[in-house]
Design a protein around this motif. Structure first.
Motif, PDB file in Angstrom:
ATOM      1  N   GLY A  28       8.272   1.240   4.411  1.00  0.00           N
ATOM      2  CA  GLY A  28       9.155   2.052   3.583  1.00  0.00           C
ATOM      3  C   GLY A  28       8.880   3.527   3.777  1.00  0.00           C
ATOM      4  N   THR A  29       9.920   4.325   3.730  1.00  0.00           N
ATOM      5  CA  THR A  29       9.756   5.774   3.849  1.00  0.00           C
ATOM      6  C   THR A  29       9.886   6.427   2.479  1.00  0.00           C
ATOM      7  N   ALA A  30       9.365   7.635   2.370  1.00  0.00           N
ATOM      8  CA  ALA A  30       9.475   8.413   1.136  1.00  0.00           C
ATOM      9  C   ALA A  30      10.614   9.412   1.272  1.00  0.00           C
ATOM     10  N   GLU A  31      11.100   9.899   0.140  1.00  0.00           N
ATOM     11  CA  GLU A  31      12.106  10.952   0.178  1.00  0.00           C
ATOM     12  C   GLU A  31      11.485  12.239   0.712  1.00  0.00           C
ATOM     13  N   LYS A  32      12.225  12.952   1.518  1.00  0.00           N
ATOM     14  CA  LYS A  32      11.768  14.260   1.994  1.00  0.00           C
ATOM     15  C   LYS A  32      12.116  15.309   0.936  1.00  0.00           C
ATOM     16  N   ILE A  33      11.145  15.645   0.102  1.00  0.00           N
ATOM     17  CA  ILE A  33      11.369  16.590  -0.980  1.00  0.00           C
ATOM     18  C   ILE A  33      11.201  18.013  -0.443  1.00  0.00           C
ATOM     19  N   PRO A  34      12.195  18.871  -0.607  1.00  0.00           N
ATOM     20  CA  PRO A  34      12.044  20.263  -0.170  1.00  0.00           C
ATOM     21  C   PRO A  34      10.842  20.903  -0.869  1.00  0.00           C
ATOM     22  N   GLU A  91      13.895  -4.957   0.742  1.00  0.00           N
ATOM     23  CA  GLU A  91      14.657  -3.901   1.415  1.00  0.00           C
ATOM     24  C   GLU A  91      15.301  -2.939   0.422  1.00  0.00           C
ATOM     25  N   LYS A  92      15.521  -3.400  -0.807  1.00  0.00           N
ATOM     26  CA  LYS A  92      16.089  -2.545  -1.841  1.00  0.00           C
ATOM     27  C   LYS A  92      15.002  -2.021  -2.783  1.00  0.00           C
ATOM     28  N   MET A  93      14.001  -2.842  -3.051  1.00  0.00           N
ATOM     29  CA  MET A  93      12.939  -2.456  -3.983  1.00  0.00           C
ATOM     30  C   MET A  93      12.153  -1.256  -3.489  1.00  0.00           C
ATOM     31  N   LEU A  94      11.756  -1.246  -2.226  1.00  0.00           N
ATOM     32  CA  LEU A  94      10.899  -0.173  -1.733  1.00  0.00           C
ATOM     33  C   LEU A  94      11.594   1.192  -1.755  1.00  0.00           C
ATOM     34  N   PRO A  95      12.838   1.328  -1.265  1.00  0.00           N
ATOM     35  CA  PRO A  95      13.513   2.628  -1.390  1.00  0.00           C
ATOM     36  C   PRO A  95      13.770   3.023  -2.846  1.00  0.00           C
ATOM     37  N   PHE A  96      14.091   2.046  -3.692  1.00  0.00           N
ATOM     38  CA  PHE A  96      14.321   2.328  -5.107  1.00  0.00           C
ATOM     39  C   PHE A  96      13.059   2.892  -5.751  1.00  0.00           C
ATOM     40  N   ALA A  97      11.917   2.234  -5.531  1.00  0.00           N
ATOM     41  CA  ALA A  97      10.661   2.708  -6.106  1.00  0.00           C
ATOM     42  C   ALA A  97      10.272   4.075  -5.556  1.00  0.00           C
ATOM     43  N   ALA A  98      10.524   4.288  -4.264  1.00  0.00           N
ATOM     44  CA  ALA A  98      10.221   5.593  -3.667  1.00  0.00           C
ATOM     45  C   ALA A  98      11.106   6.688  -4.251  1.00  0.00           C
ATOM     46  N   GLN A  99      12.367   6.366  -4.532  1.00  0.00           N
ATOM     47  CA  GLN A  99      13.277   7.347  -5.121  1.00  0.00           C
ATOM     48  C   GLN A  99      12.837   7.731  -6.531  1.00  0.00           C
ATOM     49  N   VAL A 100      12.416   6.746  -7.317  1.00  0.00           N
ATOM     50  CA  VAL A 100      11.935   7.019  -8.675  1.00  0.00           C
ATOM     51  C   VAL A 100      10.679   7.870  -8.624  1.00  0.00           C
ATOM     52  N   ALA A 101       9.758   7.546  -7.715  1.00  0.00           N
ATOM     53  CA  ALA A 101       8.530   8.321  -7.579  1.00  0.00           C
ATOM     54  C   ALA A 101       8.823   9.761  -7.167  1.00  0.00           C
ATOM     55  N   VAL A 117       0.867  -1.180   0.000  1.00  0.00           N
ATOM     56  CA  VAL A 117       0.000   0.000   0.000  1.00  0.00           C
ATOM     57  C   VAL A 117       0.900   1.226   0.000  1.00  0.00           C
ATOM     58  N   THR A 118       0.760   2.073  -1.030  1.00  0.00           N
ATOM     59  CA  THR A 118       1.546   3.307  -1.092  1.00  0.00           C
ATOM     60  C   THR A 118       0.786   4.429  -0.394  1.00  0.00           C
ATOM     61  N   LEU A 119       1.520   5.266   0.332  1.00  0.00           N
ATOM     62  CA  LEU A 119       0.913   6.287   1.185  1.00  0.00           C
ATOM     63  C   LEU A 119       1.475   7.675   0.923  1.00  0.00           C
ATOM     64  N   GLY A 120       1.943   7.927  -0.297  1.00  0.00           N
ATOM     65  CA  GLY A 120       2.448   9.255  -0.632  1.00  0.00           C
ATOM     66  C   GLY A 120       3.652   9.623   0.213  1.00  0.00           C
ATOM     67  N   LYS A 121       3.595  10.808   0.802  1.00  0.00           N
ATOM     68  CA  LYS A 121       4.725  11.293   1.600  1.00  0.00           C
ATOM     69  C   LYS A 121       4.952  10.468   2.857  1.00  0.00           C
TER      70      LYS A 121
END
Length: 422
Positions: A351-357, A386-396, A283-287
């Motif tokens: 998984g966490t999302a990138e903190k975009i300024p 463990e690698k897929m979730l941060p990778f997908a979050a980085q692309v998003a 389940v993706t949760l945006g930020k």
């Protein structure tokens, strides 16, 4: 009359009109030197993916703030480009190094031809896309609110709609030939089910985008190996909202309509119990990142029993808020229980999302599609969660730094992806 569309070798780029916005993206690929492709390992050996769903033309207008009824306002930015869940996800996969094929339908009009030309230019194979001599291609109006960083979509379906008879058995077999995974965006339900049944017969893994409840989606999910759900599927019903200082929303106050579970973690348990073919569900949760439940398929002996809601809370409390890049927290294999629902042997991931300024966040259109495109790559590359979730979050996150669903999609040579692909 229907026909498969063939694009000439010489094509023009998508006719895009862009009015510069004051929100200029500062994505790292624009401010750092590009990596040499020689420094990266080759893409996965088996990198053919097939997508089935809707492609559109997106008419995007950025505004300072969403208008009130009967207002007249001006845009701060405007862009015309290809869209649609499957079109966006496959474009992302192509830029990452996969070889995507597309099953969809457009009309033989200016918009339809432009959709196909743009896909072809990005490396998506449209050989199995059906073109109708009459009707109209799908299109979507997208209003991007610069103030709230949200977008509103108004979609007009294509006509005539795609039906199974539009795709011959010969074309279907050819489209599935050597495919590593097949992806469905939940649209074109009758055609999608025919394709999914053939893929399942050939033991080709199936990924379903469960963005929201749609006609025929339950039938597709029964065949799925993987599911990626938006926060609206199962649909959130928020009765009481409790905000915790360290890990956001208190999920015990959220109900989920598709499973009727009282929380996101318990809904994931319910989905794995109801859908025995599923290997994982996200389940993706945006930020707020994402939550993933992976079924234990290795036959590991599990003795420890853990409440899945408490486990997610424990994982979230381990999150380091000082880290701005996407990360992943994981549990050991355990018997994960959900009160009143049951138990499943597996692992839970937060998984966490990138903190975009704020100055870099432009538009969230297509962020979920970018996540799925990266997940397709991760499946082909056999990435662990463990690698897929941060990778997908980085692309998003990269995609959120430009107007439109495809403008900010990174290529595999983007320096922001180096640590995931090297």
């Amino acid at each position: 009359m229907l026909r498969l569309f063939t694009i000439p070798n010489v094509i023009a780029p998508f006719p895009s009109k862009t009015i510069p916005s004051s929100s200029t993206p500062t994505h790292c690929s624009l401010i750092r030197a590009k990596m040499s492709s020689d420094s990266l390992p080759p893409p996965p050996d088996n990198r053919i993916v097939l997508g089935c769903g809707t492609v559109t033309v997106d008419f995007l207008a950025a505004v300072a703030a969403y208008p009130n009824p009967d207002d007249k306002i001006g845009s701060t930015g405007f862009k015309v480009q290809g869209g649609g869940n499957v079109g966006n996800a496959l474009t992302c996969a192509a830029r990452l190094g996969l070889n995507p094929r597309l099953i969809s339908k457009v009309a033989d009009d200016t918009q339809g031809r432009s959709i196909l030309e743009e896909l072809k230019a990005d490396g998506v194979d449209p050989s199995f896309l059906v073109v109708s001599d009459e009707g109209n291609s799908p299109f979507t109006y997208v209003i991007v609110d610069n103030q709230t960083k949200t977008r509103t979509c108004i979609h007009t379906p294509g006509y005539p709609p795609m039906i199974p008879d539009d795709l011959s058995q010969e074309s279907l077999v050819s489209a599935l030939d050597d495919a590593r995974v097949v992806y469905f965006d939940g649209r074109l339900p009758e055609t999608a089910l025919v394709v999914a049944q053939e893929a399942a017969r050939k033991n080709i893994p199936i990924l379903i985008d469960a963005e929201r409840k749609r006609e025929g989606l339950d039938n597709l999910l029964e065949l799925a190996d993987y599911a990626i759900c938006s926060a609206k599927f199962p649909q959130l019903i928020i009765n009481t909202l409790s905000i915790q200082p360290n890990f956001g929303v208190n999920w015990s106050f959220i109900g989920l309509a598709w499973t009727e579970a009282p929380s996101i973690p318990s809904a994931l348990v319910s989905m794995l119990l109801r859908l025995p073919n599923l290997k994982f569900v996200i389940v993706t949760l945006g930020k707020d990142g994402c939550v993933m439940l992976e079924r234990n398929v290795n036959g590991d002996v599990v003795s420890e029993e853990i409440d899945v809601d408490s486990l997610l809370e424990t994982l979230r409390q381990r999150k380091d808020d000082s880290i701005g890049i996407p990360t992943c927290l994981s549990s050991p294999v355990a018997k994960l229980t959900a009160q009143g629902i049951g138990a499943v042997s597996g692992r839970l991931f937060a998984g966490t999302a990138e903190k975009i300024p704020p100055s870099e966040l432009v538009d969230t259109t297509g962020a979920g599609d970018a996540f799925i495109g990266a997940a397709l790559y991760a499946i082909c590359a056999d990435m662990p969660p463990e690698k897929m979730l941060p990778f997908a979050a980085q692309v998003a996150a990269a995609n959120c730094r430009a107007l439109g669903a495809r403008t900010g999609l990174p290529h595999r040579t983007d320096p922001c992806l180096a640590s995931f692909l090297s």
